[in-house]
Design a protein around this motif. Structure first.
Motif, PDB file in Angstrom:
ATOM      1  N   TRP A 292       0.794  -1.242   0.000  1.00 33.47           N
ATOM      2  CA  TRP A 292       0.000   0.000   0.000  1.00 33.47           C
ATOM      3  C   TRP A 292       0.817   1.277   0.000  1.00 33.47           C
ATOM      4  O   TRP A 292       0.283   2.362   0.179  1.00 33.47           O
ATOM      5  N   ILE A 295      -0.656   3.975  -3.910  1.00 32.97           N
ATOM      6  CA  ILE A 295      -2.073   3.691  -4.131  1.00 32.97           C
ATOM      7  C   ILE A 295      -2.626   4.606  -5.216  1.00 32.97           C
ATOM      8  O   ILE A 295      -2.324   5.796  -5.247  1.00 32.97           O
TER       9      ILE A 295
ATOM     10  N   LEU B  37      -1.750  -0.477  -5.473  1.00 32.82           N
ATOM     11  CA  LEU B  37      -3.121  -0.707  -5.028  1.00 32.82           C
ATOM     12  C   LEU B  37      -4.070   0.243  -5.747  1.00 32.82           C
ATOM     13  O   LEU B  37      -3.807   1.436  -5.854  1.00 32.82           O
TER      14      LEU B  37
END
Lengths: 307, 451
Positions: A292, A295, B37
């Motif tokens: 993460w 992102i 992500l």
């Protein structure tokens, strides 16, 4: 006597004047008021930023403020990977003098001691999840995002629909929180380095829902804008291990930012959401930092603004 | 032989293992870098943006009052629109000269400001008022816009509205609408001797004045696109006719000489045409008149009542209401006439359609089971939403940016109700508020932006 005559004469004259010209100009204030004065505005440039004070001792105190008071600007703790920061750094003035020497000492992206101390506020709730498998995660999502009653409907107001919804809800219990419910995180602690494809895909999905759950309440959608429901804003953020932003959120379609003011307004609303004190730092499991730290968020209001 | 055979197998295995290892390594190396992500954010909230607007810094004593007043008018404008929430000035930490140099953004984040307006006012030696301001992004710590203006001090109010417009535009992407005016029908007196006058005021209620004396009954005022003329219906000598009022001269003229009653006039967006209804022998149809040639053109001819026409902003289409299908519904036709297409299909009857200046929506009044509502729908009839309801809510008019609606509301006669009042509401359906007027008011019309 003469005085009286003069007054009388004046009065007569004034009566005559009023009779001749009428009173209107007293009550209908001059129509010429409407001849608009052109107002010209000169564009002002941003004033020069004050010289950043050389503050080398900063790096040390930095981690603490992050843990305790949210108000001070998100001080990035000593950052392991300097390259991207350098591009971004020119923006924030005095408060964030980038400790250039620091990264050289730590070439590897594993700032172990520091994050260990920090995780207390952030990943704790997440870390708790695995031992108690099912029940724990459930109350969490319910408590955190307080969804308005019609969270899954258009957030634009429609009295007719609200009335209909109210009638329905009286007969039937509404179900909600489908989206907000966060799947349990059995593998939060597993180091990312051992992840297989499937594991990492699953971990990503869980992380995505954690991020979504935290960012959603921060986003103030510019709802009434024309064609707002047709826009999609991709914003890329890079995070420090403590969940704070490493630099300003980057809007992917920079060209449209300068050409389309509606798009810019929407994009800036997304950037503001990510910088709200309640959204930075993001609370994500440290063990999966690799997954993460980078992102991309797609802000898409189409669902919220309805058909 | 066997040995010879086995060697390649081993080798193959080793190669395979190596490949697998390499693949795994590559995966591990690339996963963090490539498969960053992705998160879809599809929900949010609609809330006003917290903005801090300290008094403008007075460069000299003569400018002190201007600095204060300009900041207050800006604040009132932004708050009224509902998209901003002004932060209480008593919470401010930084002020004065230092703020003018550069904000200490940490101080402003502490009071939860997301936007900050910093300005100054100065009376210069030639008597001109100089006002300048900067809008700051508190999180991003950068200037979003900065402007300066020199003008007569008497113009300060307008400057404040123009600054509010600039702030509004920079944050929302829409043109501002604060430098505009409202014309409406001011009502007074008992029901039987009702006096109705045309009145005009700034969008915030300032500079209010009456345009007509009240001797003739007036209805449905509408601005021209230059904001310098108003077309309306007046009963002069019991003859209801459409007139044009010229604001700068105070003159009025009757529009055309029709055999029957003319009513419900509206300008086209280019100002060259007026579209209206004419009633004759109990039937009413829609006509347009070219103001340059004064030639009229009949757009509908149907035994039903066709009225309340409104042009689309590009002038190509007209929306109106008609009871040709039984109840009053909305229809769209081309500007030259032709077969109308019904667009409203909800319960109840629909009337007073107005095409948004933005072109994307049509506002209307809906009546359903004895209650009125103000709503919007797309020009194809989809996406209908009701924004406000009441005993009587009627006659929507758009802000020039197509973002806010104004209309009038009347509650049943009784303790506090009975009198019509002007109200505005944001297109999102939030922030309904009364627009203060000295007397009762109905039939508002929003002006285009001032020139």
């Amino acid at each position: 006597m003469r005085k009286a005559a003069i007054i009388s004469a004046l009065l007569h004259v004034s009566v005559f004047v009023f009779a001749w010209f009428g009173l209107p100009s007293l009550f209908r204030d001059d129509p010429l008021h409407d001849q608009m004065v052109q107002v010209e505005m000169v564009v002002l440039d941003e004033p020069p930023k004050p010289e950043p004070k050389p503050a080398p001792p900063k790096p040390k105190p930095a981690p603490k403020p992050v843990a305790a008071p949210p108000p001070p600007p998100p001080e990035p703790p000593p950052v392991p990977e300097p390259p991207k920061l350098a591009e971004v750094a020119p923006e924030p003035p005095p408060p964030e003098p980038e400790p250039v020497p620091a990264p050289k000492e730590k070439p590897k992206p594993k700032p172990e001691p520091k994050p260990k101390a920090e995780p207390k506020p952030a990943p704790k709730p997440v870390a708790k999840a695995p031992p108690k498998p099912a029940p724990k995660p459930k109350p969490k999502p319910k408590a955190k995002p307080k969804p308005p009653p019609d969270q899954f409907q258009n957030i634009l107001k429609d009295l007719a629909r609200e009335k209909a919804a109210l009638e329905k809800s009286e007969s039937k219990d509404r179900k909600k929180d489908q989206v907000a419910a966060v799947p349990p995180e059995p593998k939060a602690d597993r180091p990312a380095s051992r992840a297989t494809d499937i594991d990492s895909a699953r971990a990503s999905a869980q992380l995505a829902s954690l991020v979504k759950q935290q960012v959603t309440p921060c986003w103030n959608i510019p709802g009434g804008a024309k064609d707002a429901q047709k826009m999609q804003i991709a914003v890329r953020i890079q995070l420090n291990p403590d969940g704070t932003l490493r630099g300003p959120p980057r809007i992917e379609d920079a060209a449209r930012m300068s050409s389309d003011p509606f798009y810019r307004a929407m994009a800036e609303s997304a950037a503001r959401a990510l910088r709200l004190p309640s959204c930075t730092p993001l609370r994500l499991p440290y063990a999966q930092y690799d997954l993460w730290k980078d992102i991309t968020l797609i802000f898409d209001p189409s669902e919220a603004l309805g058909p | 032989m066997k040995q010879i055979l086995t060697i390649p197998i081993h080798a193959l295995g080793a190669v395979r293992g190596l490949a697998a290892f390499a693949a795994l390594a590559a995966l591990l190396l690339t996963v963090p870098a490539h498969a960053e992500l992705r998160v879809d954010i599809t929900r949010g909230k609609i809330e006003p943006l917290p903005i801090a607007i300290p008094d403008f810094f007075a460069v000299n004593d003569a400018a002190a009052a201007y600095g204060r007043n300009v900041a207050q008018v800006i604040q009132a404008d932004l708050e009224r629109c509902g998209l901003f929430r002004a932060i209480d000035r008593r919470a401010f930490i930084q002020g004065g000269e230092s703020l003018r140099v550069r904000p200490r953004f940490g101080d402003w984040r502490l009071v939860n400001a997301q936007a900050l307006v910093v300005g100054s006012a100065e009376i210069r030696e030639d008597g001109q008022l100089r006002v300048e301001f900067r809008l700051w992004d508190v999180f991003g710590e950068q200037q979003l816009i900065g402007l300066r203006s020199d003008t007569q001090p008497s113009n300060w109010r307008r400057i404040a509205h123009i600054i509010a417009d600039a702030i509004y535009k920079r944050i929302t992407g829409e043109e501002g609408y604060f430098d505009t005016r409202i014309v409406y029908v001011a009502e007074s007196g008992p029901p039987k001797l009702r006096i109705k006058r045309l009145a005009i005021m700034d969008q915030d209620g300032a500079n209010h004045r009456y345009l007509t004396s009240g001797s003739d009954l007036v209805l449905t005022p509408r601005f021209s696109p230059t904001a310098q003329e108003i077309t309306y219906l007046a009963y002069v000598g019991n003859q209801p006719r459409v007139y044009i009022y010229h604001i700068d001269t105070g003159q009025r003229e009757m529009l055309g000489d029709f055999p029957g009653m003319t009513f419900a006039p509206r300008f086209s967006a280019d100002g060259n045409t007026i579209i209206m209804s004419m009633a004759q022998d109990g039937n009413s149809d829609i006509y347009s008149m070219d103001l340059r040639t004064r030639r009229t053109r009949r757009l509908t001819s149907h035994p039903s009542i066709d009225t309340s026409p409104s042009f689309s902003p590009d002038g190509r289409q007209v929306v109106f209401n008609s009871d040709r299908g039984g109840s009053k519904q909305l229809y769209v036709m081309s500007q030259g006439g032709g077969t109308p297409r019904r667009i409203s299909f909800g319960d109840g009857s629909y009337s007073t359609p107005v095409w948004s200046p933005r072109g994307d929506l049509i506002a209307f009044t809906r009546m359903k089971s004895g209650r009125f509502g103000i709503g919007v729908m797309r020009p194809d009839g989809s996406g209908e939403r009701i924004l406000s309801e009441g005993f009587l809510v009627e006659g929507p008019t758009w802000s020039p940016n197509g973002r806010v609606l104004m209309y009038f509301r009347q509650e049943p006669a009784g303790a506090s109700g009975g009198e019509p009042k002007l109200y505005s509401i944001d297109l999102t359906g939030y922030n309904e508020r009364e627009v203060g007027t000295p007397t009762s008011g109905s039939d508002p019309a929003w002006s285009p932006p001032k020139p």
